[in-house]
Design an enzyme around this catalytic site. Structure first.
Site, PDB file in Angstrom:
ATOM      1  N   LYS A   1       0.757  -1.039  -0.068  1.00 17.27           N
ATOM      2  CA  LYS A   1      -0.163  -0.098   0.045  1.00 17.27           C
ATOM      3  C   LYS A   1       0.932   1.143  -0.143  1.00 17.27           C
ATOM      4  CE  LYS A   1      -3.484   2.249   2.764  1.00 17.27           C
ATOM      5  NZ  LYS A   1      -4.387   2.403   3.712  1.00 17.27           N
TER       6      LYS A   1
ATOM      7  N   ARG B   1     -10.422  10.653   2.247  1.00 18.98           N
ATOM      8  CA  ARG B   1     -10.285  10.951   3.820  1.00 18.98           C
ATOM      9  C   ARG B   1     -11.695  12.187   4.050  1.00 18.98           C
ATOM     10  NH1 ARG B   1      -4.157  11.542   3.583  1.00 18.98           N
ATOM     11  NH2 ARG B   1      -3.867   9.422   3.097  1.00 18.98           N
TER      12      ARG B   1
ATOM     13  N   ARG C   1       1.346   9.879   5.902  1.00 21.60           N
ATOM     14  CA  ARG C   1       1.287   8.700   6.263  1.00 21.60           C
ATOM     15  C   ARG C   1       2.823   8.144   5.614  1.00 21.60           C
ATOM     16  NH1 ARG C   1      -3.356   8.100   8.434  1.00 21.60           N
ATOM     17  NH2 ARG C   1      -5.585   8.139   7.088  1.00 21.60           N
TER      18      ARG C   1
ATOM     19  N   GLU D   1       7.544  -6.801   1.022  1.00 19.99           N
ATOM     20  CA  GLU D   1       6.287  -6.852   1.903  1.00 19.99           C
ATOM     21  C   GLU D   1       5.301  -7.780   1.584  1.00 19.99           C
ATOM     22  OE1 GLU D   1       5.276  -4.647   4.044  1.00 19.99           O
ATOM     23  OE2 GLU D   1       6.355  -2.782   3.821  1.00 19.99           O
TER      24      GLU D   1
ATOM     25  N   LYS E   1      -2.395  -1.396  -3.820  1.00 23.12           N
ATOM     26  CA  LYS E   1      -3.052  -0.264  -4.061  1.00 23.12           C
ATOM     27  C   LYS E   1      -2.243   0.847  -3.761  1.00 23.12           C
ATOM     28  CE  LYS E   1      -5.802   2.156  -0.362  1.00 23.12           C
ATOM     29  NZ  LYS E   1      -6.343   2.326   0.978  1.00 23.12           N
TER      30      LYS E   1
ATOM     31  N   SER F   1     -10.186   5.809  -4.250  1.00 28.99           N
ATOM     32  CA  SER F   1     -11.199   7.124  -4.343  1.00 28.99           C
ATOM     33  C   SER F   1     -10.879   8.217  -5.330  1.00 28.99           C
ATOM     34  CB  SER F   1     -11.084   7.595  -3.057  1.00 28.99           C
ATOM     35  OG  SER F   1     -10.067   8.207  -2.495  1.00 28.99           O
TER      36      SER F   1
ATOM     37  N   TYR G   1     -15.129   1.618  -6.288  1.00 31.95           N
ATOM     38  CA  TYR G   1     -16.460   2.330  -6.011  1.00 31.95           C
ATOM     39  C   TYR G   1     -17.329   2.148  -7.335  1.00 31.95           C
ATOM     40  CZ  TYR G   1     -13.428   4.016  -2.387  1.00 31.95           C
ATOM     41  OH  TYR G   1     -12.799   3.956  -1.179  1.00 31.95           O
TER      42      TYR G   1
END
Ligand code: PBG
Length: 327
Positions: A197, A207, A220, A236, A251, A277, A316
């Site tokens: 990610k 957000r 982040r 990872e 992602k 998003s 979405y």
């Protein structure tokens, strides 16, 4: 004698011919719908940067999921927006917290007809918006956060989640969650690790969807992956599989299809890709301006994600894509 010349255009001549020779197909089974459920609202609330997506009320979520099931969509992933937040995000593991209540509702409504995934993180529940416990120096304390994730995993499993999907990018999160699930009698609950990610600007509209602003202009980058790195994504992924992940995720999607293809080559477990998003919002905005055909671009994006190697896509667009596939 001359050999016949290759003429690829012969196979592109008619729509039926193109269908017959298609290497990749997008179907309703590939789609997972991300859904937001907000505590304490009576009616669904629109999200301005995600046109067509809403924060659901408890009851509108049930209606929406029933409809998605009717369309043949196999799975949903839930995100919660709590009424109150605190430094550790304790609503995330409250048995009566918003996602736990929703999971119980949906399990009652659906039995085992749909897969219920729960995003497992605390950022929607903390008052500072970080994905874990913030230490005195402002960094996120990895190991203190793992204990919180263990509590969330157990609460989600008790409420009926089929899959916990840890998205916080803490080191060791999969092992910590696996052991908490196993020792609480939930060894059949599986883990979809948000393994690779990236710290992406494409999460902006999300957000808004969860009303999270990271305190002090923070970000982040201290825990999510740095966009220049692809080999690191593979390590990872390997680490999460070694810790017991049943499925892994990359992602965002489109800017990271090279990573998707490399992960696909390397692993045999189911590979999820999250069309996030910002990727959705860009298409919607351009389509609203009449600058491109939103439906066509949406389907092209989803197909490209599959072609790169995804087994399923969190998007979405799930409802719209299911409609377009069905029509
Ligand atoms: C963290 C989480 C995020 C998203 C999914 N889980 C936000 C973040 O990492 O900042 C983003 C999804 C999207 O943009 O659609 N709980």
């Amino acid at each position: 004698m001359t050999f016949p010349e290759q003429r690829p255009r012969r196979l592109r001549r008619t729509a039926a011919m193109r269908r017959m020779v298609a290497e990749t197909r997008l179907c309703v089974d590939d789609l997972v719908a991300p859904l937001f459920v907000r505590e304490g609202i009576a009616d669904p609330a629109p999200i301005s940067s995600l046109p067509g997506v809403v924060q659901h009320s408890r009851s509108s979520l049930r209606d929406e999921v029933a409809e998605l099931r009717g369309m043949g969509i196999p799975a949903v992933i839930l995100f919660g927006i709590p009424e109150s937040r605190d430094p550790v995000g304790s609503e995330a593991w409250n048995p009566d917290g918003v996602v736990q209540v929703a999971l119980r509702d949906l399990r009652d409504d659906l039995g085992d007809d749909m897969v219920l995934l729960a995003d497992l993180c605390v950022d929607e529940y903390t008052d500072h918006g970080h994905c874990g416990v913030v230490a005195d120096d402002g960094t996120v304390d990895n190991d203190a956060t793992l204990e919180l994730y263990q509590r969330v995993a157990v609460a989600q499993a008790e409420a009926g989640a089929d899959v916990c999907a840890p998205s916080g990018m803490m080191d060791g999160q999969v092992a910590a969650i696996r052991s908490a699930l196993d020792s609480s009698g939930h060894d059949q609950v599986s883990i979809l690790a948000y393994a690779a990610k990236y710290a992406s600007a494409l999460y902006g509209p999300f957000r808004d969807a969860v009303d999270v602003e990271i305190a002090d202009g923070g970000d982040r980058r201290g825990y999510q992956q740095d966009p220049p790195n692809a080999r690191e994504a593979l390590s990872e992924i390997r680490a999460d599989l070694a810790e017991g992940a049943d499925m892994v995720m990359v992602k965002p999607a489109l800017a990271y299809l090279d990573v998707v293809a490399r992960v696909r080559d390397e692993v045999d477990v189911p590979l999820a890709v999250y069309h996030v998003s910002g990727e959705y919002a860009m298409v919607e905005a351009a389509a609203a301006n009449g600058w491109l055909d939103g439906d066509a671009v949406a389907m092209e994006h989803l197909l490209a994600i599959k072609r790169a190697g995804a087994d399923f896509i969190l998007t979405y667009l799930a409802r719209r894509a299911a409609q377009l596939i069905g029509s």
